[in-house]
Motif scaffolding. Structure first.
Motif, PDB file in Angstrom:
ATOM      1  N   GLY A 331       0.781  -1.228   0.000  1.00  0.00           N
ATOM      2  CA  GLY A 331       0.000   0.000   0.000  1.00  0.00           C
ATOM      3  C   GLY A 331       0.812   1.277   0.000  1.00  0.00           C
ATOM      4  O   GLY A 331       0.242   2.371  -0.027  1.00  0.00           O
ATOM      5  N   GLU A 332       2.145   1.167   0.031  1.00  0.00           N
ATOM      6  CA  GLU A 332       2.997   2.359   0.056  1.00  0.00           C
ATOM      7  C   GLU A 332       3.429   2.735  -1.368  1.00  0.00           C
ATOM      8  O   GLU A 332       3.842   1.877  -2.138  1.00  0.00           O
ATOM      9  CB  GLU A 332       4.232   2.120   0.928  1.00  0.00           C
ATOM     10  N   TYR A 333       3.350   4.033  -1.681  1.00  0.00           N
ATOM     11  CA  TYR A 333       3.718   4.552  -2.993  1.00  0.00           C
ATOM     12  C   TYR A 333       5.120   5.158  -2.905  1.00  0.00           C
ATOM     13  O   TYR A 333       5.284   6.380  -2.836  1.00  0.00           O
ATOM     14  CB  TYR A 333       2.708   5.606  -3.459  1.00  0.00           C
ATOM     15  N   VAL A 334       6.108   4.312  -2.883  1.00  0.00           N
ATOM     16  CA  VAL A 334       7.474   4.767  -2.617  1.00  0.00           C
ATOM     17  C   VAL A 334       8.006   5.658  -3.740  1.00  0.00           C
ATOM     18  O   VAL A 334       8.603   6.704  -3.491  1.00  0.00           O
ATOM     19  CB  VAL A 334       8.408   3.557  -2.391  1.00  0.00           C
ATOM     20  N   LEU A 335       7.793   5.264  -4.985  1.00  0.00           N
ATOM     21  CA  LEU A 335       8.342   6.048  -6.096  1.00  0.00           C
ATOM     22  C   LEU A 335       7.757   7.452  -6.116  1.00  0.00           C
ATOM     23  O   LEU A 335       8.503   8.439  -6.159  1.00  0.00           O
ATOM     24  CB  LEU A 335       8.066   5.351  -7.426  1.00  0.00           C
ATOM     25  N   SER A 336       6.462   7.583  -6.078  1.00  0.00           N
ATOM     26  CA  SER A 336       5.849   8.910  -6.162  1.00  0.00           C
ATOM     27  C   SER A 336       6.118   9.732  -4.911  1.00  0.00           C
ATOM     28  O   SER A 336       6.268  10.959  -4.985  1.00  0.00           O
ATOM     29  CB  SER A 336       4.343   8.797  -6.418  1.00  0.00           C
ATOM     30  N   ASP A 337       6.212   9.081  -3.741  1.00  0.00           N
ATOM     31  CA  ASP A 337       6.447   9.812  -2.501  1.00  0.00           C
ATOM     32  C   ASP A 337       7.879  10.329  -2.377  1.00  0.00           C
ATOM     33  O   ASP A 337       8.114  11.410  -1.818  1.00  0.00           O
ATOM     34  CB  ASP A 337       6.144   8.928  -1.280  1.00  0.00           C
ATOM     35  N   LEU A 338       8.843   9.556  -2.867  1.00  0.00           N
ATOM     36  CA  LEU A 338      10.246   9.864  -2.584  1.00  0.00           C
ATOM     37  C   LEU A 338      11.014  10.399  -3.787  1.00  0.00           C
ATOM     38  O   LEU A 338      12.245  10.380  -3.811  1.00  0.00           O
ATOM     39  CB  LEU A 338      10.952   8.623  -2.017  1.00  0.00           C
ATOM     40  N   THR A 339      10.303  10.893  -4.787  1.00  0.00           N
ATOM     41  CA  THR A 339      10.966  11.603  -5.886  1.00  0.00           C
ATOM     42  C   THR A 339      10.742  13.107  -5.780  1.00  0.00           C
ATOM     43  O   THR A 339      11.022  13.860  -6.696  1.00  0.00           O
ATOM     44  CB  THR A 339      10.493  11.085  -7.244  1.00  0.00           C
ATOM     45  N   SER A 340      10.213  13.540  -4.624  1.00  0.00           N
ATOM     46  CA  SER A 340      10.158  14.959  -4.284  1.00  0.00           C
ATOM     47  C   SER A 340      10.508  15.087  -2.813  1.00  0.00           C
ATOM     48  O   SER A 340      10.262  14.166  -2.024  1.00  0.00           O
ATOM     49  CB  SER A 340       8.789  15.569  -4.568  1.00  0.00           C
ATOM     50  N   GLY A 341      11.110  16.213  -2.459  1.00  0.00           N
ATOM     51  CA  GLY A 341      11.683  16.347  -1.137  1.00  0.00           C
ATOM     52  C   GLY A 341      10.699  16.736  -0.060  1.00  0.00           C
ATOM     53  O   GLY A 341       9.539  17.070  -0.353  1.00  0.00           O
ATOM     54  N   PRO A 342      11.201  16.697   1.186  1.00  0.00           N
ATOM     55  CA  PRO A 342      12.547  16.303   1.569  1.00  0.00           C
ATOM     56  C   PRO A 342      12.722  14.790   1.662  1.00  0.00           C
ATOM     57  O   PRO A 342      11.800  14.090   2.087  1.00  0.00           O
ATOM     58  CB  PRO A 342      12.693  16.924   2.970  1.00  0.00           C
ATOM     59  N   VAL A 343      13.894  14.294   1.214  1.00  0.00           N
ATOM     60  CA  VAL A 343      14.214  12.872   1.296  1.00  0.00           C
ATOM     61  C   VAL A 343      15.587  12.765   1.966  1.00  0.00           C
ATOM     62  O   VAL A 343      16.613  13.034   1.331  1.00  0.00           O
ATOM     63  CB  VAL A 343      14.237  12.211  -0.094  1.00  0.00           C
TER      64      VAL A 343
END
Length: 348
Positions: A331-343
Protein backbone atom coordinates in the motif's frame (compact mmCIF):
# COMPACT_ATOMS: atom_id res chain seq x y z
CA UNK A 1 54.95 -22.47 -29.65
CA UNK A 2 55.60 -21.59 -33.32
CA UNK A 3 55.36 -17.89 -34.14
CA UNK A 4 52.48 -18.45 -36.59
CA UNK A 5 50.48 -20.25 -33.90
CA UNK A 6 51.16 -17.44 -31.42
CA UNK A 7 49.91 -14.84 -33.88
CA UNK A 8 46.80 -16.89 -34.57
CA UNK A 9 46.10 -17.20 -30.85
CA UNK A 10 46.54 -13.45 -30.37
CA UNK A 11 44.14 -12.79 -33.22
CA UNK A 12 41.53 -15.07 -31.66
CA UNK A 13 41.93 -13.37 -28.29
CA UNK A 14 41.49 -9.94 -29.88
CA UNK A 15 38.27 -11.07 -31.52
CA UNK A 16 36.96 -12.62 -28.29
CA UNK A 17 37.87 -9.60 -26.16
CA UNK A 18 36.41 -7.25 -28.75
CA UNK A 19 33.25 -9.30 -28.84
CA UNK A 20 32.96 -9.16 -25.06
CA UNK A 21 33.38 -5.39 -25.10
CA UNK A 22 30.64 -5.03 -27.70
CA UNK A 23 28.39 -7.45 -25.80
CA UNK A 24 28.87 -5.63 -22.52
CA UNK A 25 28.29 -2.29 -24.24
CA UNK A 26 25.04 -3.54 -25.75
CA UNK A 27 23.92 -4.86 -22.37
CA UNK A 28 24.37 -1.40 -20.82
CA UNK A 29 21.83 0.17 -23.18
CA UNK A 30 18.28 0.06 -21.90
CA UNK A 31 15.10 1.56 -23.29
CA UNK A 32 15.28 4.30 -20.65
CA UNK A 33 18.95 5.12 -21.23
CA UNK A 34 18.38 5.16 -25.00
CA UNK A 35 15.46 7.56 -24.57
CA UNK A 36 17.62 9.87 -22.45
CA UNK A 37 20.26 9.92 -25.17
CA UNK A 38 17.53 11.36 -27.42
CA UNK A 39 16.63 14.06 -24.88
CA UNK A 40 18.33 17.48 -25.07
CA UNK A 41 21.63 18.09 -23.30
CA UNK A 42 20.98 20.14 -20.20
CA UNK A 43 18.01 18.02 -19.17
CA UNK A 44 17.86 18.26 -15.39
CA UNK A 45 14.68 16.29 -14.66
CA UNK A 46 13.22 13.38 -16.56
CA UNK A 47 10.20 11.20 -15.91
CA UNK A 48 9.84 7.76 -17.53
CA UNK A 49 6.86 5.48 -18.06
CA UNK A 50 7.18 2.13 -19.83
CA UNK A 51 3.62 1.88 -21.12
CA UNK A 52 4.11 -1.63 -22.49
CA UNK A 53 5.23 -2.65 -19.01
CA UNK A 54 2.32 -0.85 -17.38
CA UNK A 55 -0.16 -2.68 -19.61
CA UNK A 56 1.45 -5.99 -18.64
CA UNK A 57 1.45 -5.16 -14.94
CA UNK A 58 -2.29 -4.46 -14.80
CA UNK A 59 -3.24 -7.09 -17.39
CA UNK A 60 -4.83 -4.48 -19.65
CA UNK A 61 -6.03 -5.48 -23.10
CA UNK A 62 -6.44 -1.96 -24.46
CA UNK A 63 -5.23 -1.30 -28.00
CA UNK A 64 -5.78 1.00 -30.96
CA UNK A 65 -9.44 -0.04 -31.20
CA UNK A 66 -10.28 0.66 -27.53
CA UNK A 67 -12.72 3.40 -26.60
CA UNK A 68 -11.66 6.56 -24.80
CA UNK A 69 -13.54 5.38 -21.69
CA UNK A 70 -11.69 2.04 -21.70
CA UNK A 71 -8.35 3.84 -21.99
CA UNK A 72 -9.20 6.22 -19.15
CA UNK A 73 -10.23 3.22 -17.01
CA UNK A 74 -6.91 1.50 -17.76
CA UNK A 75 -4.96 4.60 -16.75
CA UNK A 76 -6.98 4.89 -13.54
CA UNK A 77 -6.20 1.27 -12.64
CA UNK A 78 -2.52 1.85 -13.33
CA UNK A 79 -2.51 5.03 -11.24
CA UNK A 80 -3.90 3.08 -8.30
CA UNK A 81 -0.88 0.78 -8.53
CA UNK A 82 1.58 3.76 -8.55
CA UNK A 83 2.57 2.92 -12.13
CA UNK A 84 1.75 6.26 -13.78
CA UNK A 85 2.92 8.90 -11.32
CA UNK A 86 5.77 9.83 -13.69
CA UNK A 87 3.53 10.28 -16.74
CA UNK A 88 2.44 13.62 -18.19
CA UNK A 89 -0.29 11.96 -20.24
CA UNK A 90 -2.65 10.50 -17.63
CA UNK A 91 -5.36 13.14 -17.83
CA UNK A 92 -5.05 13.30 -21.63
CA UNK A 93 -5.28 9.55 -22.33
CA UNK A 94 -8.90 9.25 -23.48
CA UNK A 95 -8.78 12.35 -25.67
CA UNK A 96 -5.48 11.26 -27.21
CA UNK A 97 -6.96 7.86 -28.05
CA UNK A 98 -10.08 9.30 -29.64
CA UNK A 99 -8.68 12.36 -31.39
CA UNK A 100 -4.96 11.79 -32.07
CA UNK A 101 -4.71 8.07 -32.78
CA UNK A 102 -2.06 7.43 -30.15
CA UNK A 103 -2.28 7.21 -26.38
CA UNK A 104 -1.03 5.28 -23.34
CA UNK A 105 -2.99 2.34 -24.76
CA UNK A 106 -0.74 2.14 -27.82
CA UNK A 107 2.62 3.89 -27.28
CA UNK A 108 5.59 1.82 -26.11
CA UNK A 109 7.08 4.31 -23.65
CA UNK A 110 7.08 7.93 -22.61
CA UNK A 111 9.84 10.24 -21.41
CA UNK A 112 9.22 13.80 -20.23
CA UNK A 113 12.56 15.65 -20.28
CA UNK A 114 12.72 19.06 -18.61
CA UNK A 115 15.37 21.74 -18.29
CA UNK A 116 15.58 25.45 -17.63
CA UNK A 117 15.09 26.05 -21.35
CA UNK A 118 11.96 23.99 -21.86
CA UNK A 119 10.32 20.59 -21.77
CA UNK A 120 9.85 17.92 -24.40
CA UNK A 121 7.70 14.81 -24.38
CA UNK A 122 9.13 11.79 -26.21
CA UNK A 123 6.92 8.82 -27.06
CA UNK A 124 8.14 5.54 -28.50
CA UNK A 125 5.75 4.01 -31.02
CA UNK A 126 5.59 0.62 -32.69
CA UNK A 127 3.31 -1.10 -35.14
CA UNK A 128 0.26 -0.26 -33.03
CA UNK A 129 0.55 3.40 -34.06
CA UNK A 130 0.07 4.49 -37.69
CA UNK A 131 1.97 7.78 -37.93
CA UNK A 132 0.44 8.56 -41.31
CA UNK A 133 -2.95 8.38 -39.63
CA UNK A 134 -1.68 10.55 -36.77
CA UNK A 135 -0.46 13.10 -39.31
CA UNK A 136 -3.84 13.19 -41.06
CA UNK A 137 -5.59 13.65 -37.72
CA UNK A 138 -3.30 16.51 -36.71
CA UNK A 139 -3.91 18.16 -40.07
CA UNK A 140 -7.67 17.82 -39.71
CA UNK A 141 -7.65 19.16 -36.13
CA UNK A 142 -5.83 22.36 -37.02
CA UNK A 143 -2.10 21.71 -36.59
CA UNK A 144 -0.02 23.23 -39.39
CA UNK A 145 1.60 20.51 -41.49
CA UNK A 146 5.38 21.08 -41.93
CA UNK A 147 7.08 21.10 -45.33
CA UNK A 148 9.22 18.12 -44.30
CA UNK A 149 7.62 15.08 -42.67
CA UNK A 150 9.92 15.09 -39.64
CA UNK A 151 9.77 18.81 -38.91
CA UNK A 152 7.53 20.46 -36.31
CA UNK A 153 3.75 20.55 -36.56
CA UNK A 154 2.77 23.91 -35.06
CA UNK A 155 -0.40 24.02 -33.00
CA UNK A 156 -0.76 26.26 -29.97
CA UNK A 157 -3.22 26.88 -27.18
CA UNK A 158 -6.18 27.64 -29.45
CA UNK A 159 -5.79 24.39 -31.39
CA UNK A 160 -5.30 22.42 -28.19
CA UNK A 161 -8.40 23.88 -26.56
CA UNK A 162 -10.49 23.00 -29.60
CA UNK A 163 -9.53 19.32 -29.34
CA UNK A 164 -10.38 18.71 -25.69
CA UNK A 165 -8.61 17.65 -22.49
CA UNK A 166 -4.96 17.60 -23.52
CA UNK A 167 -1.87 18.54 -21.52
CA UNK A 168 -0.13 21.77 -22.66
CA UNK A 169 2.93 19.66 -23.56
CA UNK A 170 1.00 18.45 -26.63
CA UNK A 171 0.74 21.86 -28.31
CA UNK A 172 3.34 21.12 -31.00
CA UNK A 173 4.39 17.78 -32.50
CA UNK A 174 7.16 16.12 -34.50
CA UNK A 175 6.68 12.68 -36.08
CA UNK A 176 10.02 10.93 -36.60
CA UNK A 177 8.87 7.93 -38.59
CA UNK A 178 12.26 6.34 -39.25
CA UNK A 179 13.06 6.39 -35.53
CA UNK A 180 9.64 5.33 -34.28
CA UNK A 181 9.33 8.42 -32.08
CA UNK A 182 6.71 11.11 -31.58
CA UNK A 183 7.87 14.29 -29.84
CA UNK A 184 5.80 17.12 -28.40
CA UNK A 185 6.31 20.35 -26.48
CA UNK A 186 4.55 23.52 -25.44
CA UNK A 187 7.30 25.52 -27.20
CA UNK A 188 7.75 25.10 -30.95
CA UNK A 189 11.30 26.54 -30.94
CA UNK A 190 12.44 24.23 -28.15
CA UNK A 191 10.88 21.26 -29.92
CA UNK A 192 12.85 22.13 -33.05
CA UNK A 193 16.06 21.95 -31.01
CA UNK A 194 15.00 18.67 -29.42
CA UNK A 195 14.28 17.17 -32.83
CA UNK A 196 17.89 17.88 -33.84
CA UNK A 197 19.04 15.81 -30.85
CA UNK A 198 16.73 12.93 -31.72
CA UNK A 199 18.02 12.97 -35.30
CA UNK A 200 21.59 12.70 -34.03
CA UNK A 201 22.57 16.22 -35.08
CA UNK A 202 23.08 17.55 -31.51
CA UNK A 203 24.18 16.16 -28.16
CA UNK A 204 21.71 14.47 -25.83
CA UNK A 205 21.54 13.88 -22.09
CA UNK A 206 24.27 11.25 -22.10
CA UNK A 207 25.28 11.86 -18.48
CA UNK A 208 21.81 11.00 -17.23
CA UNK A 209 21.58 8.10 -19.68
CA UNK A 210 24.66 6.46 -18.19
CA UNK A 211 23.28 6.70 -14.67
CA UNK A 212 19.80 5.51 -15.68
CA UNK A 213 21.20 2.31 -17.20
CA UNK A 214 21.67 1.08 -13.63
CA UNK A 215 17.90 0.96 -13.20
CA UNK A 216 17.80 -1.67 -15.96
CA UNK A 217 14.19 -1.72 -17.24
CA UNK A 218 11.91 0.09 -14.78
CA UNK A 219 8.19 0.39 -15.33
CA UNK A 220 8.37 3.99 -14.10
CA UNK A 221 11.31 6.15 -13.06
CA UNK A 222 12.64 9.61 -12.30
CA UNK A 223 16.18 10.65 -13.26
CA UNK A 224 17.62 13.94 -11.99
CA UNK A 225 20.82 15.88 -12.44
CA UNK A 226 22.85 16.53 -9.30
CA UNK A 227 21.86 20.19 -9.14
CA UNK A 228 18.17 19.35 -9.41
CA UNK A 229 18.36 16.54 -6.86
CA UNK A 230 20.31 18.62 -4.36
CA UNK A 231 17.71 21.38 -4.57
CA UNK A 232 14.43 19.47 -4.81
CA UNK A 233 15.20 16.50 -2.56
CA UNK A 234 16.97 18.66 0.01
CA UNK A 235 16.01 18.87 3.65
CA UNK A 236 15.65 22.62 3.06
CA UNK A 237 12.16 21.65 1.89
CA UNK A 238 11.32 20.71 5.50
CA UNK A 239 10.53 22.88 8.53
CA UNK A 240 13.19 24.00 11.01
CA UNK A 241 12.63 21.16 13.48
CA UNK A 242 12.90 18.52 10.75
CA UNK A 243 16.07 20.16 9.40
CA UNK A 244 17.66 20.12 12.86
CA UNK A 245 16.77 16.44 13.29
CA UNK A 246 18.16 15.68 9.84
CA UNK A 247 21.46 17.41 10.65
CA UNK A 248 21.85 15.22 13.74
CA UNK A 249 21.02 12.03 11.83
CA UNK A 250 23.44 12.82 8.99
CA UNK A 251 26.22 13.61 11.47
CA UNK A 252 25.58 10.37 13.35
CA UNK A 253 25.71 8.44 10.05
CA UNK A 254 29.16 9.88 9.31
CA UNK A 255 28.13 12.51 6.79
CA UNK A 256 27.41 12.28 3.07
CA UNK A 257 28.82 13.82 -0.09
CA UNK A 258 26.88 15.96 -2.61
CA UNK A 259 25.10 14.12 -5.41
CA UNK A 260 25.97 14.55 -9.07
CA UNK A 261 22.95 12.51 -10.15
CA UNK A 262 19.92 10.70 -8.76
CA UNK A 263 17.61 8.08 -10.22
CA UNK A 264 14.76 6.07 -8.74
CA UNK A 265 12.75 3.43 -10.55
CA UNK A 266 9.87 1.06 -9.91
CA UNK A 267 10.96 -2.35 -11.17
CA UNK A 268 8.68 -4.97 -12.74
CA UNK A 269 8.79 -7.13 -9.59
CA UNK A 270 7.45 -4.25 -7.49
CA UNK A 271 10.76 -3.34 -5.86
CA UNK A 272 12.19 0.17 -6.07
CA UNK A 273 15.83 0.97 -6.84
CA UNK A 274 17.53 4.25 -5.99
CA UNK A 275 20.83 5.27 -7.59
CA UNK A 276 22.79 8.07 -5.94
CA UNK A 277 25.85 9.26 -7.83
CA UNK A 278 28.69 11.09 -6.08
CA UNK A 279 31.59 12.97 -7.63
CA UNK A 280 34.43 10.73 -6.44
CA UNK A 281 34.34 6.93 -6.55
CA UNK A 282 36.50 6.84 -3.40
CA UNK A 283 33.58 8.39 -1.49
CA UNK A 284 30.93 5.96 -2.72
CA UNK A 285 31.50 3.11 -0.21
CA UNK A 286 31.24 5.47 2.76
CA UNK A 287 28.16 7.07 1.24
CA UNK A 288 26.60 3.64 0.73
CA UNK A 289 26.98 2.90 4.44
CA UNK A 290 25.76 6.33 5.53
CA UNK A 291 22.80 6.52 3.17
CA UNK A 292 21.78 2.93 3.98
CA UNK A 293 21.66 3.92 7.64
CA UNK A 294 19.64 7.02 6.85
CA UNK A 295 17.23 5.00 4.71
CA UNK A 296 16.62 2.63 7.62
CA UNK A 297 15.71 5.22 10.24
CA UNK A 298 13.50 8.25 10.82
CA UNK A 299 12.14 10.23 7.86
CA UNK A 300 12.09 13.86 9.06
CA UNK A 301 10.00 16.03 6.80
CA UNK A 302 8.17 12.94 5.51
CA UNK A 303 6.90 11.75 8.88
CA UNK A 304 7.43 8.44 10.64
CA UNK A 305 10.29 6.13 9.65
CA UNK A 306 11.45 5.03 6.22
CA UNK A 307 10.98 1.47 7.50
CA UNK A 308 7.24 2.22 7.56
CA UNK A 309 7.40 2.69 3.80
CA UNK A 310 9.92 0.07 2.69
CA UNK A 311 12.53 -2.43 3.78
CA UNK A 312 16.10 -1.86 2.67
CA UNK A 313 17.07 -5.08 0.88
CA UNK A 314 20.59 -4.15 -0.22
CA UNK A 315 23.04 -1.26 -0.33
CA UNK A 316 26.16 -1.27 -2.47
CA UNK A 317 28.66 0.97 -4.23
CA UNK A 318 30.19 0.53 -7.66
CA UNK A 319 32.29 3.27 -9.18
CA UNK A 320 30.63 6.57 -8.30
CA UNK A 321 27.16 5.10 -7.82
CA UNK A 322 25.48 4.04 -4.60
CA UNK A 323 22.62 1.60 -5.14
CA UNK A 324 19.82 1.14 -2.62
CA UNK A 325 17.34 -1.65 -3.33
CA UNK A 326 14.03 -1.07 -1.55
CA UNK A 327 11.00 -3.28 -1.09
CA UNK A 328 7.85 -1.19 -0.57
CA UNK A 329 5.43 -2.11 2.19
CA UNK A 330 1.98 -3.07 0.99
CA UNK A 331 0.00 0.00 0.00
CA UNK A 332 3.00 2.36 0.06
CA UNK A 333 3.72 4.55 -2.99
CA UNK A 334 7.47 4.77 -2.62
CA UNK A 335 8.34 6.05 -6.10
CA UNK A 336 5.85 8.91 -6.16
CA UNK A 337 6.45 9.81 -2.50
CA UNK A 338 10.25 9.86 -2.58
CA UNK A 339 10.97 11.60 -5.89
CA UNK A 340 10.16 14.96 -4.28
CA UNK A 341 11.68 16.35 -1.14
CA UNK A 342 12.55 16.30 1.57
CA UNK A 343 14.21 12.87 1.30
CA UNK A 344 16.83 12.42 4.00
CA UNK A 345 18.80 9.57 2.42
CA UNK A 346 19.13 11.60 -0.80
CA UNK A 347 20.33 14.76 0.94
CA UNK A 348 23.43 16.53 -0.32
Amino acid sequence: MPRRAVLALVAVLVVVVGGLVVWRSSQSTTALSHALELAPAGTSRSSWTDWEGVRREVGAEVDASSSADDVDAFVADAFGADLTSMSALGTSAGTMQEELGLSPATISWELLAQSGDGAVELMGVGDDVDLDDVADRLDGLGWTRPDDDDDVWVGGTTVLASVGALTPELQHFALLRDRGIVMASDQAAFLEQAVEVAKGDADGAGDLAGLAAGLEDPVAAAVYSGDYACEHLAMAQADDDAQAEADQLVAAAGGVHPLTGFAMGLLPDGDVRALLQVEDSDDAPDDADARAGLASGPAPGQGGDFADRFSLEDASAEGRVVTLDLRPREGEYVLSDLTSGPVLFATC
